[in-house]
Design an enzyme around this catalytic site. Structure first.
Site, PDB file in Angstrom:
ATOM      1  N   GLY A 213       0.827  -1.208   0.000  1.00 54.78           N
ATOM      2  CA  GLY A 213       0.000   0.000   0.000  1.00 54.78           C
ATOM      3  C   GLY A 213       0.855   1.249   0.000  1.00 54.78           C
ATOM      4  N   ASN A 214       0.227   2.387   0.187  1.00 56.98           N
ATOM      5  CA  ASN A 214       0.979   3.640   0.314  1.00 56.98           C
ATOM      6  C   ASN A 214       0.308   4.518   1.363  1.00 56.98           C
ATOM      7  OD1 ASN A 214      -0.999   5.440  -1.074  1.00 56.98           O
ATOM      8  ND2 ASN A 214      -0.543   4.073  -2.795  1.00 56.98           N
ATOM      9  N   ARG A 215       0.915   5.660   1.639  1.00 54.78           N
ATOM     10  CA  ARG A 215       0.454   6.472   2.772  1.00 54.78           C
ATOM     11  C   ARG A 215      -0.695   7.423   2.440  1.00 54.78           C
ATOM     12  NH1 ARG A 215       4.001   5.902   6.931  1.00 54.78           N
ATOM     13  NH2 ARG A 215       6.125   5.300   6.346  1.00 54.78           N
ATOM     14  N   SER A 216      -1.230   7.354   1.244  1.00 58.83           N
ATOM     15  CA  SER A 216      -2.319   8.276   0.904  1.00 58.83           C
ATOM     16  C   SER A 216      -3.529   8.026   1.806  1.00 58.83           C
ATOM     17  CB  SER A 216      -2.719   8.072  -0.554  1.00 58.83           C
ATOM     18  OG  SER A 216      -3.889   8.815  -0.812  1.00 58.83           O
TER      19      SER A 216
END
Ligand code: C5P
Length: 414
Positions: A213-216
């Site tokens: 995933g990513n931090r958005s």
């Protein structure tokens, strides 16, 4: 906007046809709810043809969709024109014996009442008391116009002209938006426009419990959706998060880049502006393992994960529209400066490479932008790549407003 147009039984119902036509032509989604008496004056086919939608007039049709609650709940504006003395009395007393009066009890949207009746009925103490009650409750009751009535007599009681009802209704919506903090200059400049916003970060599954995933956080995308809705747009929000969405938005929940791609590409052509705010993963695991990947007890093993490229949705949107220049495409880019150039150099190169109409370049770094309430962005247009508008550090709501200000201007030129 989603507008409910309630029509009660008076000869002035024919004027509501003109009002309906004006509202529909401006791109509003208008659902007409005539009372049974209204249908004696103007028939269902006229309302259906002018609105391009099925006409709703009783609580017993499509009961599984709970129309007596749903229509009021999903409306951005309810207009009753003409409103008879009887309809006004029912509304003032909270009666709910048909679909229109039910809708008036369930809606949270601004309600505009345009009365039409004979002068004696309008001036009667009972009607005046009912009007005062409705106004006290925050409903927007117009004064009727003065002039020739149905018979040969004249006086106050004529239904206001359709353009005056429309202007009064839009002012009522602006007033309610003002309470929500929208700037007067930007209010309703997206009315009649369909916008699609993608939000959040995609999750690319490795196995049933793990993902890349990513931090958005989805904050910026949801702020854009919220502001577009406030400005009158019909919003489609393709999102990976369960953050609150604007009332009336069509929300499409997705998880992976491929799901987001399908959701966006299949809908984009029905929209005027598409804003890709989502942080779409560039890579995904080549294979999703069906059961949880386990470590071997007593060994130091670790799997190697093979990745493959995800499609670039924004690039596909640019390709899909070809020369058409429709819809207007807005991209976001998280950028840092490095040895090869500053944030703006990278952003400009990306704008040209991607070919979207507007690029919103976010300055990112440790603890900056992702998940925060504020950010600094640079707005770059393909038509004038050397001009830069910098916003921030500012709240993401402020950034959202600035992005729509530019997009609205581009839309008005397109
Ligand atoms: O190339 P980069 O990922 O920085 O571009 C960011 C922009 O492209 C964003 O608008 C993002 O939503 C979009 N994007 C996309 N599909 C991808 C990667 C990014 O649409 N696979």
């Amino acid at each position: 906007m989603r507008i409910v147009l309630g029509v009660s039984g008076g000869i002035a119902a024919y004027k509501a046809c003109l009002l309906l036509r004006r509202l529909s032509e401006q791109g509003h989604e208008v659902t007409v709810i005539p009372t049974e008496a209204a249908l004696r004056f103007v028939g269902e086919p006229t309302w259906a043809a002018l609105s391009g939608r099925p006409v709703q007039h009783d609580v017993w049709t499509s009961v599984h969709e709970v129309p007596h609650v749903r229509l009021g709940q999903s409306a951005d504006l309810v207009i009753v024109a003409p409103a008879t003395a009887d309809l006004i009395a029912k509304a003032a007393h909270g009666l709910a014996d048909d679909l229109l009066t039910n809708t008036l009890l369930t809606t949270q949207a601004p309600v505009v009442i345009a009365p039409a009746m004979h002068t004696e009925m309008w001036q009667h103490a009972a009607t005046q008391a009912n009007v005062a009650t409705l106004r006290d409750r925050g409903l927007h009751v117009m004064d009727p116009a003065s002039g020739r009535l149905t018979g040969s007599d004249t006086g106050p009681g004529r239904l206001a002209e359709p353009e005056d009802i429309e202007a009064f209704a839009l002012a009522a919506v602006q007033e309610s938006l003002g309470a929500g903090g929208a700037s007067a200059s930007s209010a309703l400049d997206l009315a009649g426009t369909r916008v699609l916003v993608s939000a959040g970060g995609t999750r690319e599954p490795l196995d049933p419990v793990r993902y890349l995933g990513n931090r958005s956080s989805g904050k910026q995308g949801h702020a854009l959706a919220e502001d577009a809705s406030r400005r009158g747009a019909q919003v489609t929000l393709v999102t990976t998060t369960d953050r609150p969405a604007p009332t009336g938005a069509d929300v499409v929940g997705v998880e992976t880049a491929l799901e987001m791609r399908d959701a966006v590409l299949s809908r984009a052509a029905d929209h005027d502006i598409v804003v890709m705010v989502a942080a779409v993963a560039d890579f995904r695991p080549k294979a999703r393992v069906d059961s949880k990947i386990k470590k071997t007890i007593g060994q130091d093993d670790a799997p190697t994960i093979e990745l493959v490229r995800n499609p670039d949705i924004l690039a596909e949107l640019v390709q899909q529209r070809g020369e058409a220049r429709f819809p207007i495409l807005v991209g976001f880019a998280a950028e840092t400066g490095d040895r090869d150039g500053g944030v703006l150099d990278h952003a400009r190169a990306k704008l040209i490479r991607k070919g979207c109409d507007l690029l919103v370049a976010n300055e990112v770094g440790d603890g900056v932008t992702f998940g925060q309430d504020t950010s600094t962005v640079h707005l770059l247009r393909l038509a004038h790549p050397d001009e830069v508008q910098t916003i921030g550090p500012a709240d993401k709501d402020v950034v959202a407003r600035a992005v729509w200000d530019v997009a609205v201007e581009m839309h008005s030129w397109s």
